[in-house]
Structure formats: structure tokens, C-alpha cells
Design a protein around this motif. Structure first.
Motif, PDB file in Angstrom:
ATOM      1  N   TRP A 315       0.851  -1.199   0.000  1.00  0.00           N
ATOM      2  CA  TRP A 315       0.000   0.000   0.000  1.00  0.00           C
ATOM      3  C   TRP A 315       0.884   1.246   0.000  1.00  0.00           C
ATOM      4  O   TRP A 315       1.822   1.344   0.786  1.00  0.00           O
ATOM      5  N   ILE A 316       0.539   2.181  -0.883  1.00  0.00           N
ATOM      6  CA  ILE A 316       1.197   3.499  -0.844  1.00  0.00           C
ATOM      7  C   ILE A 316       0.098   4.513  -0.541  1.00  0.00           C
ATOM      8  O   ILE A 316      -0.959   4.516  -1.199  1.00  0.00           O
ATOM      9  N   ILE A 317       0.347   5.323   0.463  1.00  0.00           N
ATOM     10  CA  ILE A 317      -0.735   6.175   0.974  1.00  0.00           C
ATOM     11  C   ILE A 317      -0.342   7.649   0.860  1.00  0.00           C
ATOM     12  O   ILE A 317       0.684   8.073   1.399  1.00  0.00           O
ATOM     13  N   PHE A 318      -1.149   8.384   0.124  1.00  0.00           N
ATOM     14  CA  PHE A 318      -0.915   9.832  -0.014  1.00  0.00           C
ATOM     15  C   PHE A 318      -1.859  10.556   0.948  1.00  0.00           C
ATOM     16  O   PHE A 318      -3.074  10.370   0.871  1.00  0.00           O
ATOM     17  N   ILE A 381      -8.087  -0.176   7.547  1.00  0.00           N
ATOM     18  CA  ILE A 381      -7.946  -1.423   8.310  1.00  0.00           C
ATOM     19  C   ILE A 381      -9.175  -2.319   8.082  1.00  0.00           C
ATOM     20  O   ILE A 381      -9.072  -3.531   7.938  1.00  0.00           O
ATOM     21  N   GLY A 382     -10.348  -1.687   8.009  1.00  0.00           N
ATOM     22  CA  GLY A 382     -11.575  -2.453   7.765  1.00  0.00           C
ATOM     23  C   GLY A 382     -11.657  -2.941   6.318  1.00  0.00           C
ATOM     24  O   GLY A 382     -12.310  -3.925   6.005  1.00  0.00           O
ATOM     25  N   PHE A 383     -10.989  -2.243   5.422  1.00  0.00           N
ATOM     26  CA  PHE A 383     -11.115  -2.516   3.983  1.00  0.00           C
ATOM     27  C   PHE A 383     -10.159  -3.621   3.526  1.00  0.00           C
ATOM     28  O   PHE A 383     -10.483  -4.440   2.678  1.00  0.00           O
ATOM     29  N   ALA A 384      -8.942  -3.618   4.101  1.00  0.00           N
ATOM     30  CA  ALA A 384      -7.931  -4.573   3.617  1.00  0.00           C
ATOM     31  C   ALA A 384      -7.229  -5.221   4.807  1.00  0.00           C
ATOM     32  O   ALA A 384      -7.092  -4.596   5.858  1.00  0.00           O
ATOM     33  N   ASN A 385      -6.799  -6.440   4.602  1.00  0.00           N
ATOM     34  CA  ASN A 385      -6.023  -7.101   5.646  1.00  0.00           C
ATOM     35  C   ASN A 385      -4.594  -6.585   5.583  1.00  0.00           C
ATOM     36  O   ASN A 385      -3.887  -6.781   4.592  1.00  0.00           O
ATOM     37  N   LYS A 390       3.337  -4.371   3.718  1.00  0.00           N
ATOM     38  CA  LYS A 390       4.224  -3.192   3.772  1.00  0.00           C
ATOM     39  C   LYS A 390       3.451  -1.954   3.295  1.00  0.00           C
ATOM     40  O   LYS A 390       2.859  -1.965   2.204  1.00  0.00           O
ATOM     41  N   ALA A 391       3.447  -0.934   4.136  1.00  0.00           N
ATOM     42  CA  ALA A 391       2.729   0.297   3.771  1.00  0.00           C
ATOM     43  C   ALA A 391       3.702   1.473   3.786  1.00  0.00           C
ATOM     44  O   ALA A 391       4.578   1.556   4.644  1.00  0.00           O
ATOM     45  N   LEU A 392       3.527   2.349   2.798  1.00  0.00           N
ATOM     46  CA  LEU A 392       4.372   3.547   2.728  1.00  0.00           C
ATOM     47  C   LEU A 392       3.480   4.777   2.879  1.00  0.00           C
ATOM     48  O   LEU A 392       2.500   4.945   2.142  1.00  0.00           O
TER      49      LEU A 392
END
Ligand code: SAH
Length: 510
Positions: A315-318, A381-385, A390-392
Motif C-alpha cells: 500500500w502506498i498512501i498519499f 484497516i476495515g477494507f484490507a487485511n 508493507k505500507a508507505l
């Protein structure tokens, strides 16, 4: 776009800037501004249009009339010839339409005589825009099958005046005067003297299409007095005839909820420009006051290393549109494109960030329904396990750690990378302090805690609290910052975007 650039051969484009509001220029006019080497600009053209011009374009303002820095028509003519002869693409930007009382005809004739190529780009002329922005229809099947445009400047008793008052007084259509305010008494007198009904409907529209637009409606007999009472000043259009009696329900522009409201925007320069455009769309008058600057951190080794292994993330989070823009600017400068993301999923904090992502051809995999970092975390958190994923987080250096902590609690391995930082910007602020003191500002808007800090580093909180200016905040985090500084918050947007903020302000005016 088609801008002929014959070698060493200049060309002049006589471009209509439209009646006032910047986005009423034509597409062709805007494209030519982007391509111009030199822009020679009239006073009535909206200065915001010059933002279309490239950074290297030479901008020459040529106000006419009296006073220092003013230009005679002859000086303007010489300038056109000089610039075009040196091989430049010249845009001669004129208010409204270039050839309706705009001396475009003289300039075209001169260029033709000098053997210089030229092209005319029509513009929306003030008469049409003013009438329509006041809900007055110049032609109408029921009462006006003809329209005349007249210059009021000739209406000064000149022996060589071309105005046929006798004919005009009998004209059974709509009469529109330009440049008439200085001679309004005389114009009314002549029309009545020559037989026009004293009770003929009339209207004056000043600053048409701008947030400062004003209208005066009266019978012909009372028009001049009413304009004096209301201190109506040029530029203004005078409409005379049955058309001026139109249903005031059609006065759509001045009925917009934010019409005429002075709204201060306090983001960085670029953010302010985008926000200002939205305010103008809603009829308001944006006042730009940059309190912060956005400084990219894309040259840091941390960021460059992260970029090299972007595809390894799940996941890459803007967390902001700013971060998104800076990220893609950086990709572009490194000659990379969106394939750099590999199969990583992308989350955007809100609709504006997602829309920005869309501009780069990418659809966000996840956008929360409430646009805060905390909600993004909770809903993702509810949407994806996220267990073991690894999240950025690509974020501002000043953002809180709340989002990263939430994701870690859900089992994610989180890398936090600051892609930009926010620096306080000092702007000359005496004028704004004075406007607030005089009660001329309706709203102060804040779109982030940093702009709150930047603003109140320069403007006294007491001044704001004790004046009648209202304070609007984009969301709870920004409101919290305002409250911490002791500032009264009048409105907190439910949807944490600039549109949500303006919607919240609008609702208070309903
Ligand atoms: N070429 C321009 C007119 C230039 S003459 C055009 O096509 O619109 C200047 C006159 O235009 C002003 O005196 C006023 O009568 C009118 N005018 C221009 N901008 C205006 C505005 N925003 N609102 C009302 N009148 C305007």
C-alpha cells in the motif's frame, strides 16, 4: 495549437480578454497567451489572465488615460510594430472584444499597412456579459428584435457626434451604451428630449461578471439620480429598453450564496490560486494571503531510496494533494512514470487527492468517506487485511503519527517518508489588518494547522476575535489548532476539502 512561428517573422494577435472574469476568455485566447513572447495588456483585461503567459514572456501594461505610466495610442502602435518586427509573437490583450470600442480596428489597419501579420481573436464583449450576468436578455421574441451598441463618449454635445438622438429615441429594441457614466445626464436628457418615454426601463451594470458587480435599475427619468445615490462608478454598461425591465428572478449571478463576499484564503501560493478559482465560481471575491510555502523534500536520500523500491510496497498512501503533486513532479523530472508503483495499491486521503491522482491516469484503490488521517487509518484497516503488509506513507514532515500508529496496530510494516515540509511565509500584511479592522472581510478560511500558525504569526488574534470577520476551518485538526490559539471558530467543514469548506460557508448564508 496553431501558432505560426515563421522564422524571424513576428505576428500580432489582437485578443479579446473577455469582460472581466478571467475564465470568460476564449480557449484560443488563452492558448495564444501561453505561446506569446510579449503580451501588451490593457487596463480592463483581468490581470489574472497573465498567469497563462510563460515565465519568459515580456508583459507590458499600457494603461491609457491620464497619469504617469500611461500610453498614447501612437505609443502602443509603435510598440506593436517594434515587437512584431523583431520576430516576436505578440498578444495584444484587450478588454472584452478587441474591436468593439477597443481601437482594435485602428491597430489592425496599422499592422496591415506595416506588412505585419495579424489575427483577431474575438472576445465576449461587456454589453453581452453585463446584460446576461444581470439576467437581462438583450433580445427577446416578445419585446426586442434589435440591439444597438453605442459609445457614450461621443455623447458630449460634440459637433461631430455620430449619435442620431432622434433615431435612438424612437428605436424599438434594446439600446446599450458603453463608456456612458460620465455623460449619463446628457444621454438621458437627449433621449427624453427626442421623444423617448420617461418611464422607459433602464439598468446600469458596473464591474460586470466580477464579485464586485453592482446593478441599478430605474426608469430612464430616474436613472442618473439613482446612480449618483448608489455611487455607481465605471466601468459600467447602460441598458435602455423593455429588456431592462426583465424579471429580477433572472438575476442569477448576484444571487449566488457567496456573491460579493470577501473571503481570505491562507494556504500556500499555489493552493491559494486553486482555492481562489473555486471561490470565484461561487460568486465570491477571493483575497489571497499566502501564509505558508510548500518545500519539496524529494532530493533527500531517504526519498530517493524509497522511490527505487516503491513496487515492493503493498500500500502506498498519499495524505495530501500537495504530496501527490510533488511526488509526480519528481517522477517526471526523473523521466519515470506511474509504472514505478508496480502492483502496489494506492490510497488517497480524500476526494481532492484522489482527483489529483486521476490527473496522472491512476484510480485510487481506496479513499475513506471522512477525509482525515485518523479515518483513513481506521477505514483502511476495515477494507484490507494489513497483517504483515508493507505500507508507505508519503506525507508532510509536520503530519501527526496517528495514521502510521493505527496501521502498525493492525499489523502493517509502515515506512513514514516526508515528501515535503511546510515553511512559514511572511507576506506584507498591513493592508489585510486594515481591511479586517474596517469590517471589509467576511471570512477567513484555514485549510491546515500550518496555515493557522502562519496566519496568526502575522495577524493579531485579538483583532480577529473582536471584529465581525467569521472564521472557517476545513476540519477538526485545523479547528483544534485555531482553538488552541484562542480563536473563535464559526464553521468547521463536515467534508474536509476546500469544496466542503465553501459549502459550509454557503450554508451559513442561506
Ligand atoms: N472592448 C471592450 C469595450 C472597451 S470600452 C468590450 O468589448 O467590452 C470600455 C467600456 O466597456 C467601459 O467604459 C464600460 O462601458 C464597458 N465595460 C468594460 N468592462 C466592463 C465591465 N466589467 N462591466 C461593465 N462595463 C464594462
Amino acid at each position: 495549437m496553431n501558432v505560426e512561428r515563421a522564422k524571424n517573422k513576428g505576428k500580432v494577435y489582437l485578443v479579446g480578454a473577455g469582460p472581466g472574469r478571467a475564465d470568460l476568455i476564449t480557449v484560443r485566447g488563452a492558448e495564444l497567451l501561453k505561446a506569446a513572447d510579449c503580451v501588451i495588456c490593457d487596463k480592463l483585461a483581468n490581470p489574472a489572465l497573465l498567469n497563462y503567459a510563460g515565465p519568459n514572456a515580456e508583459i507590458i501594461h499600457v494603461p491609457k488615460r491620464i497619469g504617469s505610466g500611461s500610453f498614447t495610442q501612437e505609443e502602443i502602435n509603435n510598440l506593436l510594430i517594434e515587437k512584431a518586427s523583431s520576430g516576436q509573437t505578440v498578444v495584444r490583450l484587450k478588454g472584452g472584444d478587441p474591436c468593439i470600442f477597443g481601437r482594435g480596428a485602428e491597430e489592425a489597419a496599422l499592422l496591415a499597412k506595416a506588412g505585419i501579420d495579424f489575427e483577431i481573436v474575438p472576445g465576449v464583449t461587456a454589453a453581452i456579459a453585463a446584460a446576461e450576468y444581470a439576467g437581462i436578455m438583450l433580445t427577446h421574441r416578445d419585446y426586442s428584435s434589435q440591439v444597438v451598441f453605442i459609445t457614450g463618449q461621443e455623447a458630449d454635445n460634440k459637433a461631430n457626434s455620430n449619435i442620431d438622438w432622434h433615431l435612438l429615441a424612437k428605436f424599438s429594441g434594446t439600446i446599450v451604451f458603453y463608456m456612458a457614466m460620465g455623460n449619463l445626464d446628457f444621454i438621458v436628457e437627449q433621449l427624453i428630449k427626442n421623444g423617448m418615454e420617461q418611464e422607459m426601463p433602464a439598468a446600469v451594470i458596473a464591474d460586470a461578471t466580477l464579485p464586485t458587480q453592482r446593478t441599478v435599475r430605474a426608469s430612464l427619468r430616474q436613472l442618473s439620480d439613482k446612480c449618483k445615490q448608489e455611487k455607481t462608478e465605471p466601468p459600467a454598461i447602460v441598458v435602455i429598453g423593455a429588456a431592462a425591465d426583465s424579471d429580477t428572478k433572472l438575476n442569477w449571478f448576484m444571487k449566488k450564496p457567496l456573491f460579493g463576499r470577501n473571503i481570505v484564503v491562507t494556504r500556500d501560493r499555489c493552493g491559494n490560486a486553486g482555492f481562489a478559482a473555486k471561490i470565484i465560481h461561487r460568486g465570491g471575491n477571493p483575497i489571497e494571503f499566502a501564509t505558508i510555502g510548500i518545500k519539496p523534500l524529494t532530493q533527500t536520500s531517504q526519498f530517493l531510496q524509497t522511490l527505487a523500491k516503491l513496487a515492493e510496497y503493498d500500500w502506498i498512501i498519499f495524505t495530501s494533494a500537495n504530496g501527490m503533486t510533488i511526488f509526480f513532479d519528481c517522477l517526471q523530472s526523473l523521466q519515470k512514470d506511474s509504472r514505478t508503483f508496480g502492483s502496489a495499491k494506492i490510497a488517497a486521503i480524500g476526494s481532492e487527492t484522489a482527483a489529483k491522482l486521476g490527473e496522472f491516469g491512476i484510480k485510487a484503490d481506496f479513499v475513506p468517506t471522512v477525509f482525515t488521517g485518523k479515518e483513513l487509518g481506521k477505514q483502511l484497516i476495515g477494507f484490507a487485511n494489513l497483517q504483515g503488509r508493507k505500507a508507505l506513507l508519503l506525507r508532510s514532515q509536520l503530519a501527526s503519527d496517528e495514521l502510521g500508529e493505527l496501521l502498525e496496530q493492525a499489523g502493517a510494516k509502515v515506512d513514514n517518508v516526508a515528501i515535503y515540509t511546510v515553511v512559514t511565509e511572511k507576506t506584507e500584511c498591513k493592508w489585510l489588518t486594515e481591511m479586517i479592522s474596517r469590517g471589509e472581510i467576511d471570512w477567513l478560511t484555514f485549510a491546515s494547522p500550518s496555515s493557522v500558525k502562519g496566519f496568526f504569526a502575522q495577524i493579531q488574534s485579538d483583532l480577529v476575535n473582536s471584529s465581525n470577520v467569521k472564521v472557517a476551518s476545513i476540519g477538526p485538526v485545523t479547528s483544534e489548532q485555531l482553538k488552541n490559539l484562542g480563536i473563535r471558530v464559526d464553521v468547521t467543514a463536515r467534508e474536509h476539502t476546500t469544496d466542503g469548506l465553501l459549502g459550509a460557508i454557503e450554508r451559513t448564508h442561506e
